[in-house]
Each structure stands twice: as C-alpha cells, then as structure tokens.
Scaffold this active site. Structure first.
Site, short mmCIF file in Angstrom:
data_model
loop_
_atom_site.label_atom_id
_atom_site.label_comp_id
_atom_site.label_asym_id
_atom_site.label_seq_id
_atom_site.Cartn_x
_atom_site.Cartn_y
_atom_site.Cartn_z
N ASP A 12 0.88 -1.15 0.00
CA ASP A 12 0.00 0.00 0.00
C ASP A 12 0.93 1.21 0.00
O ASP A 12 1.75 1.36 0.90
CB ASP A 12 -0.88 -0.02 1.25
CG ASP A 12 -1.71 1.25 1.37
OD1 ASP A 12 -2.22 1.72 0.34
OD2 ASP A 12 -1.83 1.76 2.49
N LEU A 13 0.83 2.05 -1.00
CA LEU A 13 1.77 3.15 -1.17
C LEU A 13 1.74 4.13 -0.01
O LEU A 13 2.73 4.36 0.66
CB LEU A 13 1.47 3.88 -2.49
CG LEU A 13 2.37 5.04 -2.84
CD1 LEU A 13 3.78 4.55 -3.13
CD2 LEU A 13 1.83 5.79 -4.04
N ASP A 14 0.61 4.71 0.25
CA ASP A 14 0.52 5.77 1.24
C ASP A 14 0.59 5.21 2.65
O ASP A 14 -0.17 4.32 3.01
CB ASP A 14 -0.78 6.55 1.05
CG ASP A 14 -0.83 7.79 1.92
OD1 ASP A 14 0.21 8.44 2.09
OD2 ASP A 14 -1.91 8.11 2.44
#
Length: 97
Positions: A12-14
């Site tokens: 998950d990037l953020d």
C-alpha cells in the site's frame, strides 16, 4: 536479516512507502473550505476512510462520485509534501523483478 521467499509482494503506497499525510490533509481542508463544509467535522472522520465514504458523511448533498474524481485529480497533480519513508527506495531496489 529477514529473508522471505514469495512470488509477489503487494504494498500500500501511502503510509507504507511514502508519507503524504500533510498533502492529503491540505487538499481535504481546501476542499472543505471551497464546499462550505465544516473543516473540524471533516478532520474528525476522514482519516482511515475511503474518500467517497468521507464525502458522503460530511457532504451528503454533493455528488460523491464527481467530488471524488475532482479530489483525485488534485491529489495526482499536487505532490508537494509527499516524501518517501527512509529506506523505501532501497527496499524496492533490492527486490527482484
């Protein structure tokens, strides 16, 4: 050193690879001011929720899908304050294709 054998990794990037909390909050606050939404109420419910759900909670009178798309465009265009977490680049660089 931790070694993992796997076929795929999903990040998950953020909040995992980059810290964009400052930008996200700034964009939502600006949105709330433009739409006449109480910023305090927005900040109480926005974290940890999907954008469309947040919009429906704080602005049920607005078309959620249109508002979501507008916010998404702003988020993509505005990277000010987005920073990688220390070691994120090295971690990704160490992974095999």
């Amino acid at each position: 050193m931790l070694t993992m054998n796997c076929r795929a990794i999903l990040f998950d990037l953020d909040g995992t690879l980059v810290d964009s909390a400052t930008r996200v909050e700034r964009l939502w606050v600006e949105w709330s001011k433009r739409r006449g939404i109480d910023t305090g109420s927005l900040l109480e419910v926005m974290h940890g929720r999907r954008a469309d759900e947040t919009i429906r909670l704080v602005a049920p009178h607005l078309p959620a899908l249109d508002e979501y798309r507008s916010l998404e465009e702003e988020e993509i265009a505005d990277m000010e304050g987005v920073r990688p977490y220390p070691g994120a680049g090295e971690l990704l660089g160490s992974l095999s294709a």
